[in-house]
Write a protein that holds these residues in place. Structure first.
Motif, PDB file in Angstrom:
ATOM      1  N   ILE A   2      -2.641   5.962  -3.646  1.00 24.60           N
ATOM      2  CA  ILE A   2      -3.769   6.881  -3.796  1.00 24.60           C
ATOM      3  C   ILE A   2      -3.424   7.996  -4.789  1.00 24.60           C
TER       4      ILE A   2
ATOM      5  N   PHE B 117      -7.398  -0.176   0.657  1.00 27.86           N
ATOM      6  CA  PHE B 117      -7.851  -1.439   0.053  1.00 27.86           C
ATOM      7  C   PHE B 117      -9.048  -1.269  -0.885  1.00 27.86           C
ATOM      8  N   GLU B 118      -9.347  -0.025  -1.237  1.00 26.05           N
ATOM      9  CA  GLU B 118     -10.546   0.285  -2.014  1.00 26.05           C
ATOM     10  C   GLU B 118     -10.703  -0.592  -3.267  1.00 26.05           C
ATOM     11  N   ASN B 119      -9.607  -0.798  -4.007  1.00 27.61           N
ATOM     12  CA  ASN B 119      -9.687  -1.564  -5.261  1.00 27.61           C
ATOM     13  C   ASN B 119      -9.002  -2.930  -5.170  1.00 27.61           C
ATOM     14  N   ILE B 120      -8.872  -3.424  -3.944  1.00 30.70           N
ATOM     15  CA  ILE B 120      -8.227  -4.727  -3.712  1.00 30.70           C
ATOM     16  C   ILE B 120      -9.301  -5.764  -3.419  1.00 30.70           C
ATOM     17  N   ASP B 121      -9.193  -6.937  -4.062  1.00 27.15           N
ATOM     18  CA  ASP B 121     -10.178  -7.979  -3.752  1.00 27.15           C
ATOM     19  C   ASP B 121      -9.565  -9.352  -3.520  1.00 27.15           C
TER      20      ASP B 121
ATOM     21  N   VAL C  57      -0.068  -0.473  -4.879  1.00 27.53           N
ATOM     22  CA  VAL C  57      -1.087   0.542  -5.134  1.00 27.53           C
ATOM     23  C   VAL C  57      -0.692   1.857  -4.472  1.00 27.53           C
TER      24      VAL C  57
ATOM     25  N   GLU D 163      -4.080   2.336  -9.083  1.00 24.42           N
ATOM     26  CA  GLU D 163      -4.495   3.341  -8.103  1.00 24.42           C
ATOM     27  C   GLU D 163      -5.509   2.738  -7.119  1.00 24.42           C
ATOM     28  N   SER D 164      -5.315   3.019  -5.835  1.00 18.41           N
ATOM     29  CA  SER D 164      -6.264   2.575  -4.818  1.00 18.41           C
ATOM     30  C   SER D 164      -6.035   3.374  -3.543  1.00 18.41           C
ATOM     31  N   ASP D 165      -7.130   3.753  -2.896  1.00 17.04           N
ATOM     32  CA  ASP D 165      -7.083   4.380  -1.578  1.00 17.04           C
ATOM     33  C   ASP D 165      -7.132   3.243  -0.564  1.00 17.04           C
TER      34      ASP D 165
ATOM     35  N   TYR E 286      -7.614  -8.860   4.175  1.00 19.13           N
ATOM     36  CA  TYR E 286      -6.866  -9.035   2.931  1.00 19.13           C
ATOM     37  C   TYR E 286      -5.623  -9.893   3.103  1.00 19.13           C
TER      38      TYR E 286
ATOM     39  N   ILE F 123       0.865  -1.177   0.000  1.00 14.36           N
ATOM     40  CA  ILE F 123       0.000   0.000   0.000  1.00 14.36           C
ATOM     41  C   ILE F 123       0.906   1.233   0.000  1.00 14.36           C
TER      42      ILE F 123
END
Length: 197
Positions: free
Chosen positions: A62, A90-94, A60, A86-88, A144, A39
């Protein structure tokens, strides 16, 4: 520029590698065949260092400028097992990972100094007590991680190391300070936490 075997370019609007970055690189606990998430990748050099041992690395940030900068440095080092976007937090983590790395924004910043429109300051702006992003990260990180996954995060004595260790322990981890370096008016610390199954 170069650190260990990693070549890198510093970029406008992106936090340049500093003592906290190098403390994390020098104490990485990456095992072979592991999947790693970083992150707040910045220039990408922590992920690049991890990629020499890990099976693959996702990194990732922000800050869109940091994503472009990391892409440039990944290419410069010919690494083909790193994915960056790009991710804030874990916003775009799956997915779930074996190891999650984070050089946190840990500096206490007054409301007058805070500028939410400034991508660059997001690298160090930790809110009034330096814990705004750290606490949010700890609340979410367990979701995660794979069973017995690990976290390595950098922060400062200015943002209360004991509170971070206590908070991690209360969220299902066994946490400790695994490295530190004294800088001027603070100690930069690396906290390593293992998820308790």
């Amino acid at each position: 520029m170069k650190y260990n075997n990693i070549e890198y370019t510093e970029c406008d609007e992106v936090y340049p590698p500093a003592e906290d970055t190098f403390l994390l690189i020098d104490n990485l606990e990456v095992k072979e065949d592991e999947e790693v998430l970083e992150i707040g990748t910045g220039t990408g050099i922590v992920s690049i260092a991890a990629s020499y041992t890990a099976k693959n690395v996702t990194c990732v940030d922000i800050n869109p400028h940091a994503v472009k900068c990391a892409e440039k440095n990944i290419e410069l080092n010919n690494r083909n097992n790193i994915n960056v976007f790009e991710s804030d937090l874990f916003e775009n983590i799956d997915l779930k990972y074996d190891l999650i790395l984070f050089n946190t924004p840990y500096l206490p910043v007054t409301e007058e100094e805070h500028d939410s429109s400034d991508d660059y300051s997001k690298a160090w702006d930790g809110g009034l007590d330096g814990r705004q992003v750290i606490d949010k990260f700890i609340e979410q990180v367990g979701e995660y991680l794979k069973n017995s996954g690990r976290v390595q995060l950098i922060q400062s004595s200015l943002s209360n190391n004991n509170k971070t260790i206590e908070y991690l322990n209360n969220h299902g981890f066994n946490a400790k300070i695994s490295a530190s370096e004294h800088q001027f008016f603070e100690d930069i610390t690396l906290i390593t936490a293992k998820k308790i199954e």
